[in-house]
Write an enzyme that holds these catalytic residues in place. Structure first.
Site, PDB file in Angstrom:
ATOM      1  N   HIS A 146       0.825  -1.203   0.000  1.00  0.00           N
ATOM      2  CA  HIS A 146       0.000   0.000   0.000  1.00  0.00           C
ATOM      3  C   HIS A 146       0.862   1.257   0.000  1.00  0.00           C
ATOM      4  O   HIS A 146       0.447   2.299  -0.514  1.00  0.00           O
ATOM      5  CB  HIS A 146      -0.936   0.000   1.199  1.00  0.00           C
ATOM      6  CG  HIS A 146      -1.919  -1.126   1.194  1.00  0.00           C
ATOM      7  ND1 HIS A 146      -2.131  -1.939   2.282  1.00  0.00           N
ATOM      8  CD2 HIS A 146      -2.726  -1.604   0.209  1.00  0.00           C
ATOM      9  CE1 HIS A 146      -3.035  -2.855   1.971  1.00  0.00           C
ATOM     10  NE2 HIS A 146      -3.400  -2.676   0.724  1.00  0.00           N
ATOM     11  N   GLY A 170      -9.214  -3.728   1.134  1.00  0.00           N
ATOM     12  CA  GLY A 170      -9.327  -2.486   0.378  1.00  0.00           C
ATOM     13  C   GLY A 170      -9.143  -2.750  -1.101  1.00  0.00           C
ATOM     14  O   GLY A 170      -9.013  -3.898  -1.533  1.00  0.00           O
ATOM     15  N   GLU A 171      -9.089  -1.691  -1.871  1.00  0.00           N
ATOM     16  CA  GLU A 171      -9.121  -1.855  -3.322  1.00  0.00           C
ATOM     17  C   GLU A 171      -7.960  -2.666  -3.892  1.00  0.00           C
ATOM     18  O   GLU A 171      -8.118  -3.381  -4.876  1.00  0.00           O
ATOM     19  CB  GLU A 171      -9.181  -0.492  -4.016  1.00  0.00           C
ATOM     20  CG  GLU A 171      -7.998   0.410  -3.727  1.00  0.00           C
ATOM     21  CD  GLU A 171      -8.127   1.747  -4.441  1.00  0.00           C
ATOM     22  OE1 GLU A 171      -8.177   1.750  -5.687  1.00  0.00           O
ATOM     23  OE2 GLU A 171      -8.204   2.784  -3.750  1.00  0.00           O
ATOM     24  N   PHE A 172      -6.790  -2.599  -3.269  1.00  0.00           N
ATOM     25  CA  PHE A 172      -5.662  -3.340  -3.820  1.00  0.00           C
ATOM     26  C   PHE A 172      -5.766  -4.834  -3.510  1.00  0.00           C
ATOM     27  O   PHE A 172      -5.212  -5.661  -4.224  1.00  0.00           O
ATOM     28  CB  PHE A 172      -4.345  -2.746  -3.329  1.00  0.00           C
ATOM     29  CG  PHE A 172      -4.177  -1.316  -3.756  1.00  0.00           C
ATOM     30  CD1 PHE A 172      -4.130  -0.988  -5.105  1.00  0.00           C
ATOM     31  CD2 PHE A 172      -4.129  -0.292  -2.835  1.00  0.00           C
ATOM     32  CE1 PHE A 172      -4.011   0.331  -5.514  1.00  0.00           C
ATOM     33  CE2 PHE A 172      -4.006   1.032  -3.229  1.00  0.00           C
ATOM     34  CZ  PHE A 172      -3.947   1.344  -4.573  1.00  0.00           C
ATOM     35  N   GLY A 173      -6.489  -5.172  -2.454  1.00  0.00           N
ATOM     36  CA  GLY A 173      -6.777  -6.577  -2.198  1.00  0.00           C
ATOM     37  C   GLY A 173      -7.621  -7.161  -3.315  1.00  0.00           C
ATOM     38  O   GLY A 173      -7.436  -8.319  -3.716  1.00  0.00           O
TER      39      GLY A 173
END
Length: 344
Positions: free
Chosen positions: A70, A119-122
Site C-alpha cells: 500500500h 481495500g481496493e488493492f486486495g
C-alpha cells in the site's frame, strides 16, 4: 539556567484501530522515550484502513503505519509518502476459510464463491490470482469487507477472505473453540505461495512519513525512530512486562483475544526496524505485475533515519526464514508463546 526547547509535536496515524502489534509505538510514548527526544507524539487510529496513505500524504499526519504494497501504491497515486522503517516483518497473509464451507487447498475451489478483501488493492490481488488459476472475474464475487473478514466468514457472507495469521486467523480460531470446533478448522491459502513471491513481505507493516515533513524534520524523524527502537528492544527483552504495561495504558487490550494476537505477533516484530532491500525488490516487482506501480518509479523507502547498526540481510536465506517461521508460529499456536498461557 538554560531554557528548555519547546517539544516538537508529531501526529502519527496507525494503519487501523489500536491493535496488539502497535505496542512499540504506544510504549515509546508512555515510557517517555519520545519525551527524551524532545517530541510530543499524538496517535490517531483510523477506522478505514484505506485512508492512511491519504492522511499522511496530505500532511494531516506527519508519520503513520502502512503495509508495504500500500505504501508503493500510495506513491504511485501521487501521495508523497516514504517508508522509514519496519514495525512488523512478513506476517503470513492469505485467504482464510473455514473447513467444510466448500473451499479446499486448491484455489480453483473458489470458483463461484464469494471472496472477501480489505481495500481496493486486495481486490486487484484476488483478480490476479483468479486469472492465474484460470478463473474470470465473472466466476467469483469479490466482496469488500474492510478489516471485518472474520465476522464476514462467521456470518457466511463470504467463503474466504484476506487476513493475517496473527490477527484474523487467531480471532477465527478462538471463535471455533468457543463453538465446539477445533482451531484447525481455520485454514489459509497463503498469497505469497499462490503468487509465487517467496515471502509475505508485501504485507510487512512499515513506519511511513510525509516526504515534505521528513525533509524539513530529519532530526525529529531520527528521534522518533530512536524512541520506537527503544520500545521494540523492551518488547524483545521483556515481552510479558511490556504487554502488561501496554494493557495498563490501553485497557481495551485487556482481553484473551488481544493477548493471543500479541503472542502470535511477537515473532514478526522486526528488532532493527530496517527496510530490507531484498523484500522491497520482490514487492516492487509484484506491485508492477499487479499494475499498481509504474516501471519508471523508484521504490519509496530509506534507512537514513535509523542511527544504529542494522542486521545483514544479505546473509539471510529468505526461503529458509519462511520455513522456520511456519514452525515457530505453529509452536506459538500450541503453547501460547511468550505469554505462556496467553491469558489477559
Amino acid at each position: 539556567m538554560q531554557q528548555q526547547t519547546k517539544p516538537i509535536d508529531i501526529v502519527c496515524s496507525t494503519n487501523w484501530e489500536l491493535s496488539p502489534y502497535h505496542v512499540p509505538l504506544i510504549i515509546a510514548k508512555y515510557k517517555g522515550y519520545f519525551k527524551d527526544e524532545n517530541l510530543r507524539v499524538a496517535t490517531i487510529h483510523p477506522e478505514d484502513v484505506s485512508d492512511v496513505t491519504e492522511i499522511v500524504g496530505s500532511g494531516k499526519a506527519d508519520l503513520g503505519l502502512k503495509a508495504m504494497i500500500h505504501t508503493l501504491a500510495g506513491k504511485a497515486r501521487g501521495y508523497p509518502v516514504k517508508s522509514i522503517g519496519t514495525l512488523m516483518d512478513e506476517p503470513f497473509t492469505g485467504l482464510l476459510y473455514l473447513e467444510g464451507n466448500g473451499v479446499t487447498e486448491d484455489f480453483r475451489s473458489l470458483k463461484g464463491k464469494k471472496i472477501g478483501y480489505v481495500g481496493e488493492f486486495g481486490k486487484v490481488q484476488v483478480a490476479e490470482l483468479a486469472q492465474a488459476y484460470g478463473m474470470g472475474e465473472d466466476e467469483y464475487e469479490a466482496v469488500r469487507c474492510g478489516m471485518n473478514i472474520s465476522k464476514a466468514l462467521i456470518d457466511g457472507k463470504i467463503h474466504a477472505g484476506i487476513g493475517l495469521e496473527n490477527m484474523q486467523q487467531v480471532e477465527l480460531e478462538e471463535w471455533c473453540k468457543a463453538n465446539g470446533r477445533p482451531a484447525s478448522d481455520v485454514k489459509m491459502l497463503r498469497i505469497d505461495q499462490l503468487a509465487e513471491l517467496g515471502c509475505c513481505c508485501f504485507c510487512s507493516i512499515l513506519y511511513i512519513g510525509n516526504e515534505a515533513w521528513l525533509e524539513a524534520h530529519p532530526n525529529e524523524a531520527r528521534g522518533f525512530m530512536k524512541a520506537v527502537k527503544r520500545a521494540a528492544d523492551d518488547l524483545i527483552k521483556d515481552p510479558k512486562g511490556t504487554w502488561e504495561l501496554f494493557q495498563e495504558h490501553k485497557p481495551s487490550m485487556r482481553t484473551t483475544l488481544a493477548s493471543l494476537q500479541y503472542a502470535r505477533s511477537y515473532n514478526y516484530m522486526r528488532s532493527d526496524l530496517a527496510n530490507v532491500d531484498r523484500d522491497w525488490k520482490k514487492v516492487t516487482g509484484y506491485a508492477q505485475r499487479l499494475g499498481i506501480f509504474p516501471q519508471d518509479l523508484k521504490p519509496n523507502y530509506t534507512n537514513e533515519y535509523l542511527t544504529w547498526e542494522l542486521d545483514d540481510e544479505e546473509k539471510v536465506d529468505g526461503n529458509a526464514k519462511q520455513i522456520e517461521m511456519v514452525k515457530k508460529q505453529a509452536e506459538v499456536a500450541q503453547s501460547g508463546g511468550v505469554l505462556v498461557d496467553a491469558t489477559a
